[in-house]
Design a protein around this motif. Sequence first.
Motif, short mmCIF file in Angstrom:
data_model
loop_
_atom_site.label_atom_id
_atom_site.label_comp_id
_atom_site.label_asym_id
_atom_site.label_seq_id
_atom_site.Cartn_x
_atom_site.Cartn_y
_atom_site.Cartn_z
N LEU A 1 3.17 -13.46 11.31
CA LEU A 1 1.93 -11.91 10.93
C LEU A 1 2.80 -11.05 10.21
N ARG A 2 1.88 -9.48 9.58
CA ARG A 2 2.04 -9.14 8.40
C ARG A 2 1.30 -7.70 7.94
N GLU A 3 1.16 -7.64 8.75
CA GLU A 3 -0.37 -6.02 9.36
C GLU A 3 0.57 -5.23 9.12
N ARG A 4 1.44 -5.04 9.97
CA ARG A 4 2.22 -3.72 10.50
C ARG A 4 3.15 -4.17 9.98
N THR A 5 3.93 -4.81 8.79
CA THR A 5 5.33 -4.29 8.37
C THR A 5 5.47 -4.33 7.18
N TYR A 6 6.71 -4.43 6.17
CA TYR A 6 6.65 -5.05 4.84
C TYR A 6 7.05 -6.30 5.33
N TYR A 7 7.86 -7.19 5.38
CA TYR A 7 8.19 -8.17 5.59
C TYR A 7 8.01 -9.38 6.34
N SER A 8 7.31 -10.07 6.77
CA SER A 8 6.26 -10.52 7.32
C SER A 8 7.54 -11.29 8.73
N GLU B 1 9.94 7.04 -10.30
CA GLU B 1 10.10 7.82 -9.35
C GLU B 1 9.80 7.63 -7.78
N LEU B 2 8.46 7.66 -7.26
CA LEU B 2 6.99 7.71 -6.36
C LEU B 2 7.61 6.57 -6.09
N ALA B 3 7.20 5.24 -6.33
CA ALA B 3 7.11 4.06 -6.30
C ALA B 3 8.38 2.80 -6.28
N ARG B 4 9.23 3.91 -6.43
CA ARG B 4 11.30 3.33 -6.31
C ARG B 4 11.02 3.95 -5.27
N PHE B 5 11.06 5.58 -4.25
CA PHE B 5 10.91 5.55 -3.36
C PHE B 5 9.94 5.45 -1.99
N ARG B 6 8.89 4.61 -2.74
CA ARG B 6 7.86 4.21 -1.34
C ARG B 6 8.18 3.08 -1.56
N GLU B 7 8.83 2.42 -1.91
CA GLU B 7 8.86 1.10 -2.24
C GLU B 7 10.51 0.65 -1.01
N SER B 8 11.80 1.58 -1.42
CA SER B 8 12.72 1.66 -0.80
C SER B 8 12.75 1.84 0.80
N TYR B 9 11.56 2.96 0.58
CA TYR B 9 11.22 3.52 1.98
C TYR B 9 10.66 2.97 3.32
N ALA B 10 9.33 1.65 2.50
CA ALA B 10 8.83 1.04 3.46
C ALA B 10 10.10 -0.10 3.44
N GLN B 11 10.79 -0.83 2.68
CA GLN B 11 11.81 -1.62 3.13
C GLN B 11 12.51 -1.33 4.10
N THR C 1 2.02 0.79 2.05
CA THR C 1 0.50 1.81 1.34
C THR C 1 0.33 2.22 2.88
N ARG C 2 1.00 2.15 3.97
CA ARG C 2 1.57 2.70 5.03
C ARG C 2 2.67 4.00 5.11
N VAL C 3 2.91 4.06 3.65
CA VAL C 3 3.97 5.63 3.31
C VAL C 3 2.54 6.14 2.53
N PHE C 4 2.79 5.48 1.91
CA PHE C 4 1.13 6.20 0.78
C PHE C 4 0.43 5.15 -0.05
N LYS C 5 -0.81 5.31 -0.56
CA LYS C 5 -1.70 4.23 -1.61
C LYS C 5 -1.07 4.51 -2.88
N ASP C 6 -1.45 3.87 -3.23
CA ASP C 6 -1.29 3.22 -5.41
C ASP C 6 -2.29 4.77 -6.04
N ASP C 7 -3.38 5.11 -4.97
CA ASP C 7 -4.00 6.53 -6.18
C ASP C 7 -3.38 7.52 -5.20
N ALA C 8 -3.15 7.44 -3.98
CA ALA C 8 -2.18 8.47 -3.77
C ALA C 8 -0.87 9.16 -4.47
N LEU C 9 -0.45 7.94 -5.28
CA LEU C 9 0.94 8.21 -5.50
C LEU C 9 0.00 8.14 -7.37
N VAL C 10 -0.39 7.90 -7.53
CA VAL C 10 -1.34 8.49 -9.02
C VAL C 10 -1.63 10.19 -8.91
N GLU C 11 -2.12 10.64 -7.93
CA GLU C 11 -2.55 11.46 -7.61
C GLU C 11 -1.68 13.13 -7.30
#
Length: 386
Positions: free
Chosen positions: A30-37, A221-231, A238-248
């Motif tokens: 399952l991977r719907e609710r987690t970063y890692y399977s 920097e935003l993408a780096r934070f999101r990836e590290s936080y999610a991991q 996408t549960r942290v924030f989505k790409d469209d929010a990142l660009v905004e």
Amino acid sequence: MKTITTTDDLAEFCTRAAAFPYVTVDTEFLRERTYYSKLCLIQLAFAGDGKDDAVLVDPLAEGLSLDPLYELFADHGVVKVFHAARQDLEIFYVDKGVIPEPLFDTQVAAMVCGFGEQVGYETLVRKIVREQVDKSSRFTDWSRRPLTDAQKIYALADVTHLRGVYEFLSAELAKSGRHKWVAEEMAILNAPETYRADPDRAWERVKTRTNSGKFLAIVRELARFRESYAQSRDVPRTRVFKDDALVELASTKPASEQDLGRARLLLREARRGDIAAGILEAVQAGINTRPEDMPTPDRSREKLQVNPALADLLRVLLKAKAEGEGVAQKLIANASELDLIAAGQRDVAALKGWRKEVFGDDALRLCEGKVALAAKGGNVVAVNLD
């Protein structure tokens, strides 16, 4: 059908499997609710048709260690057979840093053997083993216990039929001398970097229309934070924030939680707490980035002078070669690679290894005016002009 729930039973099965030339492997996760399977089930089988020649392994069973399986994965005398192995291998690499070797992916082998592009497991079973795969349990919750009989039957079929698929494809490759083609393709799956998500490079996946260095620095920097936080929290990015929010956020450059409260696309949970603090820190880090340290997108391909007529000829050549060799076109080269060749680039995968023999040599000769294309009956052939 046997379900293994203890380390001793797993060790006993793996010891028996090690006496055979190959073992087929599949997983349910399952991977719907987690970063890692989340690994929920492992299916294993070796050659034979006995009731104990194929088993289910329950990785959720209390006290079960997968170490015996990892020892089998490291046994170079046993080929580990998967279908579309990428996600399965990522699970084992993340869990233990293990990549099974030697490795055989029946999806890749099927493309080499002329079964088309990205051929599915059910198609191979139907065409090669002459069996039908029951798909009714595919989207069930594999983390729930106990598993139903229908789930077990479905899961076990993923490795029992795979034996026949593997034996057929391996024999076909032996006849055609193309085992080394598949071996070259396995190099990507055997590389650890295939399964590493580097937070420092996460920004490269974010699509933007702006080339501004400062803007891209904030995106990075935003993408780096999101990836590290999610991991670290094991949650989908996408549960942290989505790409469209990142660009905004990169555009509006919020400096306070009050500013975050005005964001249109940011999830409510991200407007306060750890995520909000991380966003504000990342935005500030991007703003403070020195000009020489700002990222620049790879625009090299946009500057290429592609000869469209030559690119079209290369497409015709590729189609002819793929049909002649009985290989899926996309396995040899994609449209982007053909454009690169037509623009004079030579550091292209289609010009290396087995692809060079099948397509690359004639592609280069076509570019140099040493080969012409001609119709011969219902086929297109390359004609030497030397």
